[in-house]
Design a protein around this motif. Sequence first.
Motif, short mmCIF file in Angstrom:
data_model
loop_
_atom_site.label_atom_id
_atom_site.label_comp_id
_atom_site.label_asym_id
_atom_site.label_seq_id
_atom_site.Cartn_x
_atom_site.Cartn_y
_atom_site.Cartn_z
N SER A 30 0.81 -1.22 0.00
CA SER A 30 0.00 0.00 0.00
C SER A 30 0.84 1.26 0.00
CB SER A 30 -0.94 0.00 1.21
OG SER A 30 -0.18 -0.05 2.41
N GLY A 31 2.15 1.13 0.17
CA GLY A 31 3.03 2.29 0.11
C GLY A 31 3.60 2.56 -1.26
N TYR A 32 3.27 1.73 -2.22
CA TYR A 32 3.83 1.86 -3.57
C TYR A 32 2.79 2.38 -4.56
CZ TYR A 32 7.91 -0.88 -2.19
OH TYR A 32 9.05 -1.33 -1.60
N ALA A 33 3.19 3.38 -5.33
CA ALA A 33 2.44 3.72 -6.53
C ALA A 33 2.79 2.68 -7.59
CB ALA A 33 2.80 5.11 -7.01
N MET A 34 1.81 2.35 -8.42
CA MET A 34 1.99 1.25 -9.37
C MET A 34 1.69 1.70 -10.79
SD MET A 34 2.81 -1.22 -7.34
CE MET A 34 2.71 -2.62 -8.49
N GLY A 35 2.13 0.90 -11.73
CA GLY A 35 1.84 1.23 -13.12
C GLY A 35 1.96 0.02 -14.03
N ALA A 98 6.60 -0.56 -10.04
CA ALA A 98 6.29 0.03 -8.74
C ALA A 98 7.32 1.08 -8.36
CB ALA A 98 6.24 -1.05 -7.67
N ARG A 99 6.88 2.03 -7.56
CA ARG A 99 7.79 3.00 -6.97
C ARG A 99 7.23 3.40 -5.61
NH1 ARG A 99 10.26 8.67 -9.40
NH2 ARG A 99 10.59 9.66 -7.39
N ALA A 112 10.83 2.19 -10.09
CA ALA A 112 12.04 1.60 -9.51
C ALA A 112 12.09 0.09 -9.63
CB ALA A 112 12.15 2.00 -8.04
N TYR A 113 10.92 -0.54 -9.65
CA TYR A 113 10.88 -2.00 -9.66
C TYR A 113 10.00 -2.47 -10.82
CZ TYR A 113 12.56 -1.13 -4.96
OH TYR A 113 13.28 -0.68 -3.90
#
Length: 124
Positions: A30-35, A98-99, A112-113
């Motif tokens: 829940s701390g990661y913005a995703m794409g 994810a970042r 970043a990931y």
Amino acid sequence: QVQLVESGGGLVQAGGSLRLSCVASGRTFSGYAMGWFRQAPGKEREFVAVISRTGVRTNYADSVKGRFTISRDNVKNTVYLKMNNLKPEDTAVYYCAARWSDYDLALYYDMAYWGEGTLVTVSS
């Protein structure tokens, strides 16, 4: 750090639908913005859709607006990409990314990931 595993790709006819899933490891999803990003044969990787860590904000590439929907389930550590009315030009390897985000509403495009990708092929 987070590890990402995509699934749901496959072969579909033009006009059809698919739903991609991306499961993230760890307890801080829940701390990661995703794409979601994609790379077609012979082309550079491009942005498809991004979502904030809370899921409140989203943004889409013009080429998929109105056809694709990004969503997330922070309980299941999963982000989804629902793709409707698929076109042959949507054929690509789709990557989840994810970042880490300190802000509930922030969207990111430099991730970043990355996952390994899942292939989507749309036949005409």
